[in-house]
Design a protein around this motif. Structure first.
Motif, short mmCIF file in Angstrom:
data_model
loop_
_atom_site.label_atom_id
_atom_site.label_comp_id
_atom_site.label_asym_id
_atom_site.label_seq_id
_atom_site.Cartn_x
_atom_site.Cartn_y
_atom_site.Cartn_z
N LEU A 38 -6.52 5.44 -5.28
CA LEU A 38 -5.44 4.64 -5.88
C LEU A 38 -5.83 4.13 -7.27
CD1 LEU A 38 -3.90 2.32 -3.17
CD2 LEU A 38 -2.67 3.82 -4.73
N ALA A 39 -7.10 3.77 -7.44
CA ALA A 39 -7.54 3.27 -8.74
C ALA A 39 -7.42 4.37 -9.79
CB ALA A 39 -8.97 2.75 -8.66
N VAL B 265 -1.63 -1.02 5.19
CA VAL B 265 -0.62 -1.18 6.25
C VAL B 265 -0.35 0.17 6.91
CG1 VAL B 265 1.82 -1.69 6.69
CG2 VAL B 265 0.47 -3.22 5.25
N ALA B 266 -0.17 1.21 6.08
CA ALA B 266 0.10 2.54 6.64
C ALA B 266 -1.07 2.98 7.52
CB ALA B 266 0.32 3.55 5.50
N LEU B 267 -2.28 2.72 7.05
CA LEU B 267 -3.47 3.12 7.81
C LEU B 267 -3.55 2.33 9.13
CD1 LEU B 267 -6.07 4.81 7.83
CD2 LEU B 267 -7.21 2.94 6.63
N LEU C 291 -4.76 -5.88 -11.71
CA LEU C 291 -5.30 -6.25 -10.41
C LEU C 291 -4.18 -6.53 -9.41
CD1 LEU C 291 -8.26 -6.39 -9.79
CD2 LEU C 291 -8.15 -8.88 -9.92
N GLY C 292 -3.18 -7.28 -9.82
CA GLY C 292 -2.07 -7.61 -8.93
C GLY C 292 -1.38 -6.37 -8.41
N LYS C 293 -1.09 -5.46 -9.34
CA LYS C 293 -0.39 -4.24 -8.96
C LYS C 293 -1.26 -3.36 -8.06
CE LYS C 293 2.95 -3.24 -12.54
NZ LYS C 293 3.82 -2.40 -11.71
N TYR C 294 -2.51 -3.23 -8.46
CA TYR C 294 -3.41 -2.36 -7.71
C TYR C 294 -3.59 -2.87 -6.28
CZ TYR C 294 -7.72 -0.38 -5.98
OH TYR C 294 -8.65 0.22 -5.17
N LEU C 295 -3.83 -4.18 -6.15
CA LEU C 295 -4.07 -4.74 -4.81
C LEU C 295 -2.84 -4.57 -3.92
CD1 LEU C 295 -6.14 -7.94 -5.63
CD2 LEU C 295 -6.95 -5.80 -4.64
N ALA C 296 -1.65 -4.69 -4.53
CA ALA C 296 -0.43 -4.51 -3.75
C ALA C 296 -0.37 -3.09 -3.20
CB ALA C 296 0.79 -4.81 -4.60
N ALA C 297 -0.67 -2.11 -4.06
CA ALA C 297 -0.62 -0.72 -3.61
C ALA C 297 -1.69 -0.46 -2.55
CB ALA C 297 -0.83 0.22 -4.81
N TRP C 298 -2.85 -1.06 -2.75
CA TRP C 298 -3.94 -0.83 -1.79
C TRP C 298 -3.60 -1.45 -0.43
CZ3 TRP C 298 -9.75 -2.63 -2.43
CH2 TRP C 298 -10.55 -1.80 -1.63
N ALA D 125 -15.24 4.12 10.34
CA ALA D 125 -14.44 5.20 9.77
C ALA D 125 -13.15 4.66 9.15
CB ALA D 125 -14.13 6.25 10.83
N TYR D 126 -12.55 3.66 9.81
CA TYR D 126 -11.35 3.04 9.24
C TYR D 126 -11.68 2.38 7.90
CZ TYR D 126 -7.60 3.56 12.67
OH TYR D 126 -6.59 4.06 13.43
N ILE D 127 -12.83 1.69 7.86
CA ILE D 127 -13.23 1.05 6.60
C ILE D 127 -13.45 2.12 5.52
CG2 ILE D 127 -15.09 -0.26 5.48
CD1 ILE D 127 -15.37 -1.83 8.11
N GLY D 128 -14.13 3.21 5.92
CA GLY D 128 -14.37 4.29 4.96
C GLY D 128 -13.08 4.87 4.44
N SER D 129 -12.12 5.08 5.34
CA SER D 129 -10.84 5.66 4.96
C SER D 129 -10.10 4.73 4.00
CB SER D 129 -10.01 5.90 6.22
OG SER D 129 -8.76 6.44 5.88
N PHE D 130 -10.16 3.42 4.30
CA PHE D 130 -9.49 2.43 3.45
C PHE D 130 -10.13 2.40 2.06
CE2 PHE D 130 -8.81 -2.19 2.37
CZ PHE D 130 -7.47 -2.07 2.11
N LEU D 131 -11.48 2.47 2.03
CA LEU D 131 -12.16 2.47 0.73
C LEU D 131 -11.82 3.72 -0.07
CD1 LEU D 131 -15.69 1.12 1.72
CD2 LEU D 131 -13.97 -0.01 0.30
N MET D 132 -11.73 4.84 0.62
CA MET D 132 -11.40 6.08 -0.09
C MET D 132 -9.98 5.99 -0.65
SD MET D 132 -11.73 9.96 1.18
CE MET D 132 -10.66 9.66 2.55
#
Lengths: 244, 249
Positions: free
Chosen positions: A147-148, A109-111, A97-104, A135-142
């Motif tokens: 990433l998962a 940030v990039a988005l 979880l820690g690693k995944y959340l960091a990457a997400w 659309a931003y939320i959708g992009s972030f979720l995708m």
């Protein structure tokens, strides 16, 4: 919980300790702009919205997200630091979880740094800002879903290149699973229910409906389930194969 | 206290650790000796919970490593072989990360950080990135990480391997200074080390315990009185060299 936070902080900082963060963000912003302006015809359409910008996000993510996720676990295996991490008093879930959340968050940030696009359309006209936010939320979720997948695959190998290639292939399959290219593989032999199930797994369909400005509970559920399932697989891979 | 009973690890057809049992009490510094591939590292990886045993059980500080891994890991400090760490971090950031994960309170953290930084002479390299450090310093950072929470049990895998004689001496002095109330397990194939720091030695080969005694008692088994000869004799079955016997006589 403090373990997840500690791992998150270490991991997030590590992106910025190397040129990785800089290179990733610059390339992402550059390509996002190029796609929106040249391929999407951002100006030529004469419409004040961000549709041409978001349309290309799935294809941008297809190559950039695996580049981000490939190092998550493969690098730990290669350098041997996985032995340090897994003998600290943390559970596999906390580490994953820690690693995944960091990457997400890093992808977030990039988005977020694409905000000049949003300023531009608001300067040029009067866009539907609610739809843009959706659309931003959708992009972030995708990005989170892809990433998962990448995190799980990275945990299976110590070779980052292999992790990258397999992640691209599997993400490609999930992006297109609503399209004939993938569906035709199933149509000949599988029952209709299976074909429909595969079609409903498509990232593109779910991203498409959110980016039109409609945040449907089903789409949120889809991304949530997708992320949870791949992270659970990540934990299982880690517990089965801690060494080498 | 470490209690190991009937510990076995198999990789396919290969048995890396073959039904070994032993206990280690507080105050003991146990030298874990054996040729390369004897099963030393595998045993240590199982004690620290990195690998799961095929059979048998390990209890550390009263906690079963398989069933209560977090409690067991909390009372152990471990320096894996080669002292892996996060190469892109500075020494300070790395130690802070370990303190975070170990859950040290603000006050305790400051005291512990000061203590390990002083003991291991890291004050001069705190802001340096770990990958730019020499091998000796990287090893010290690894030791600092293992000592940070002042653990009851310390597991050190080939800690002095590849260090220069001065650095080896420093590490041994450090271990001697800590050995009074702790359990320390050191794997090594450098025999002089056992003489220098251990009060108990276990010789292991092909996953089996071949000898378990004090270093002095072990050395006395060879006519030459040298641990080297005992080691060779036990692990290869060779007879002690003739000229050494004569020389000793």
């Amino acid at each position: 919980m403090h373990n997840v936070r500690a791992i998150f902080r270490r991991e997030f900082a590590s992106y910025f300790a190397t040129p990785l963060a800089f290179v990733f963000i610059v390339i992402f912003l550059l390509l996002a702009g190029v796609f929106a302006f040249y391929l999407g015809g951002f100006y030529e359409r004469g419409q004040a919205d961000l549709t041409p910008f978001f349309t290309y996000h799935p294809w941008l993510y297809l190559f950039l997200i695996p580049a981000l996720s490939m190092r998550l676990w493969a690098e730990e295996r290669k350098s041997g630091s996985i032995e340090l991490l897994m003998t600290l008093p943390v559970t596999a879930w906390q580490a994953v979880l820690g690693k995944y959340l960091a990457a997400w968050c890093f992808a977030g940030v990039a988005l977020a740094l694409t905000f000049p696009m949003w300023i531009t359309v608001n300067y040029l006209g009067e866009p539907d800002n609610g739809a843009i936010l959706a659309a931003y939320i959708g992009s972030f979720l995708m990005a989170g879903g892809l990433l998962a997948i990448g995190a799980c695959i990275s945990a299976t190998t110590r070779n980052q290149v292999i992790a990258f290639i397999f992640t691209v292939v599997i993400c490609f399959g999930f992006l297109l699973s609503g399209f004939p290219l993938v569906l035709n593989l199933f149509k000949g032999w599988a029952p209709q229910a299976v074909v429909d199930a595969v079609a409903s797994l498509s990232f593109l369909t779910h991203f498409g409906s959110i980016s039109k400005g409609v945040i449907d509970l089903r789409d949120l559920l889809y991304f949530g389930t997708m992320i949870a399932a791949w992270l659970a697989a990540n934990v299982i891979v880690l517990e089965m194969k801690k060494a080498d | 206290m470490i209690e190991i009973s009937h510990l076995t690890k198999r990789y396919g057809a290969l048995t890396a650790v073959d039904d070994i049992s032993f206990n280690v009490e507080a105050g003991q510094v146990l030298g874990f000796l054996g040729p390369n591939g004897a099963g030393k590292s595998t045993t240590m990886k199982m004690i620290t919970g990195f690998l799961s045993p095929t059979a048998g059980s390990i209890r550390v500080c009263g906690h079963d490593v398989e069933r209560e891994p977090i409690a067991a890991k909390s009372c152990m400090g471990y320096l894996p072989e080669g002292a892996p760490s996060y190469a892109e971090m500075s020494v300070r950031a790395f130690l802070n990360f370990i303190a975070d994960v170990r859950g040290l309170s603000a006050q305790r953290r400051r005291a512990r950080l000061d203590d390990v930084i002083e003991r291991l002479g890291l004050a001069g390299v705190l802001e340096q990135v770990i990958e730019t450090l020499s091998k000796g310093f990287r090893r010290r950072v690894g030791l600092a990480q293992a000592l940070l929470h002042d653990p009851q049990v310390l597991i050190l895998d080939e800690t002095t391997d590849g260090l220069d004689p001065n650095q080896k001496h420093e590490v041994r002095t450090l271990i001697n200074a800590m050995s009074k109330d702790k359990i320390i397990v050191i794997s090594t194939h450098i025999l002089e080390e056992v003489d220098a720091v251990c009060n108990r030695a276990i010789i292991i080969a092909s996953g089996k315990i071949l000898a378990d005694d004090t270093p002095q008692a072990l050395a006395a088994r060879a006519p030459s009185g040298r641990l080297d000869d005992v080691f060779r004799q036990i692990t290869t079955g060779a007879k002690p060299a003739r000229e050494k016997e004569v020389a000793h006589a």
